[in-house]
Design a protein around this motif. Sequence first.
Motif, PDB file in Angstrom:
ATOM      1  N   ARG A 227       2.254 -27.055 -17.884  1.00  0.00           N
ATOM      2  CA  ARG A 227       2.195 -27.990 -16.794  1.00  0.00           C
ATOM      3  C   ARG A 227       0.850 -28.601 -16.678  1.00  0.00           C
ATOM      4  N   GLY A 228      -0.101 -27.633 -17.363  1.00  0.00           N
ATOM      5  CA  GLY A 228      -1.845 -28.001 -17.805  1.00  0.00           C
ATOM      6  C   GLY A 228      -1.750 -29.122 -19.036  1.00  0.00           C
ATOM      7  N   ASP A 267     -10.935 -29.940 -27.535  1.00  0.00           N
ATOM      8  CA  ASP A 267     -11.097 -30.268 -26.306  1.00  0.00           C
ATOM      9  C   ASP A 267      -9.841 -29.448 -25.372  1.00  0.00           C
ATOM     10  N   ASN A 268      -8.916 -29.268 -25.868  1.00  0.00           N
ATOM     11  CA  ASN A 268      -7.994 -28.351 -25.046  1.00  0.00           C
ATOM     12  C   ASN A 268      -8.299 -26.855 -25.763  1.00  0.00           C
ATOM     13  N   ARG A 269      -9.554 -26.751 -26.487  1.00  0.00           N
ATOM     14  CA  ARG A 269      -9.693 -25.169 -26.643  1.00  0.00           C
ATOM     15  C   ARG A 269     -10.959 -25.113 -25.291  1.00  0.00           C
ATOM     16  N   THR A 270     -11.630 -25.686 -25.443  1.00  0.00           N
ATOM     17  CA  THR A 270     -12.720 -25.632 -24.123  1.00  0.00           C
ATOM     18  C   THR A 270     -12.088 -25.807 -23.319  1.00  0.00           C
ATOM     19  N   LYS A 271     -10.675 -26.896 -22.534  1.00  0.00           N
ATOM     20  CA  LYS A 271     -10.165 -26.628 -21.144  1.00  0.00           C
ATOM     21  C   LYS A 271      -9.412 -25.538 -21.366  1.00  0.00           C
ATOM     22  N   LYS A 273      -9.971 -22.465 -21.763  1.00  0.00           N
ATOM     23  CA  LYS A 273     -11.327 -21.336 -21.722  1.00  0.00           C
ATOM     24  C   LYS A 273     -11.619 -21.605 -20.581  1.00  0.00           C
ATOM     25  N   ARG A 274     -11.518 -22.525 -20.128  1.00  0.00           N
ATOM     26  CA  ARG A 274     -11.957 -22.623 -18.693  1.00  0.00           C
ATOM     27  C   ARG A 274     -10.943 -22.330 -17.471  1.00  0.00           C
ATOM     28  N   ARG A 275      -9.551 -23.207 -17.483  1.00  0.00           N
ATOM     29  CA  ARG A 275      -8.649 -22.758 -16.774  1.00  0.00           C
ATOM     30  C   ARG A 275      -8.431 -21.433 -17.547  1.00  0.00           C
ATOM     31  N   ALA A 293     -13.195 -11.131 -16.629  1.00  0.00           N
ATOM     32  CA  ALA A 293     -12.126 -12.436 -18.142  1.00  0.00           C
ATOM     33  C   ALA A 293     -13.564 -12.696 -18.668  1.00  0.00           C
ATOM     34  N   SER A 294     -13.139 -12.064 -19.938  1.00  0.00           N
ATOM     35  CA  SER A 294     -13.545 -12.796 -20.923  1.00  0.00           C
ATOM     36  C   SER A 294     -12.827 -14.014 -22.108  1.00  0.00           C
ATOM     37  N   PHE A 295     -13.326 -14.219 -22.704  1.00  0.00           N
ATOM     38  CA  PHE A 295     -12.683 -15.166 -23.800  1.00  0.00           C
ATOM     39  C   PHE A 295     -13.569 -15.014 -24.829  1.00  0.00           C
TER      40      PHE A 295
END
Length: 395
Positions: A227-228, A267-271, A273-275, A293-295
């Motif tokens: 959905r995102g 862009d999606n790699r950054t997004k 990670k945040r989401r 939580a860690s990435f």
Amino acid sequence: MSFTESARDMRDELVQLRHSLHTTPELGLHLPRTQEKVLAALDGLPLEVKTGASLSSVTAVLRGGRPGPAVLLRGDMDALPVAEKNDLPYVSQLPGQMHACGHDLHTAMLAGAARLLSARREELAGDVIFMFQPGEEGHDGAKHMIAEGVLDAAGARPVAAYGMHVVSAMLPPGLFASRPGPIMAAADTFLVTVKGRGGHGSSPHRSLDPIAAGCEMVTALQTMVTRGFDVFDPVVVTVGSFHGGSADNVIPDEARFEATVRTFSKDNRTKVKRRLVEVVRGIAAAHGLEVEASFGMGYPVTVNDDTEAGFVARTADELFGPGRYFVSPQPVMGSEDFSYVLEEVPGAFVFLGACPADRDPATAPYNHSPEAVFDDAVLPDGAALYASLAHARLS
């Protein structure tokens, strides 16, 4: 003689090297026996050879007969911690270690290309860097070699870089495939620890159950992706490990899960990670729990230069004739540390079908399987394409 004819003449040598590598697979960054075999295969050729300081790499430079730029060819050398289940005369002799991803073929093909190009070095208007790389399977081997100067081994940055990867399924034997733009995904890791308060399984209201909240998180992450994120810029989140508890009637203090995260754009790699972090924190807060939580950032997206991808297609067509190369309609969700090279140098990564002729590519065991089998018949063609790419680029 053409590169294809010359490569066929050395088929037995390529097979012998590949089988020798397959019987003694080595893991990670330190591959002393593999390095020794590569050095032996290159012995006697007019190459400037250098070994790595922090890893068992081999960098060899072939100086062309005329001045010009440099081109880089890469082959990875490490194996996987997989127990082989094949009945082959050259089966792995080391328990729990196997060339299940075909890197033994890559190494043999690149050594073959070095021999092919050495025989025609006077025709080259420039230099060729042969990058024999350990540690592709999750150990940042390409990044280590870049830090040690592989891209400057010829004295100047290469104008193009090419890598190749065999597959034991999906493609028919001898078929090459690539595409312009993203060819393989970025692969990152998401680690979550849900912290609750343990108690008796019969009275969950007296506890803070981390397993229930963790399960909700896993489900919510899938919904978050669908959905995102745009389906035409794919994101995959797969939870492959979930641990919590020790008995059926005990609510533990904490639960842990781990996911792989695949993306094809920065862009999606950054997004994502945040989401991901936002979702697990929100669910933890709703249940009155804490969460860590860690990435972990893994290999970036492998992106083929449009021009170089087209050059690979034309070279393959000229070398083998029509029908041996096709443009892949979509990228692959696997990841590759050749991506680090392509972030620095325009180039292309190409796949080569190595499924045995008596197997169906649609159902054959795929790379990383303990039953994966790769056909030796593709070795000459892989070596010929490596050599032809460098030769044509420097002509």
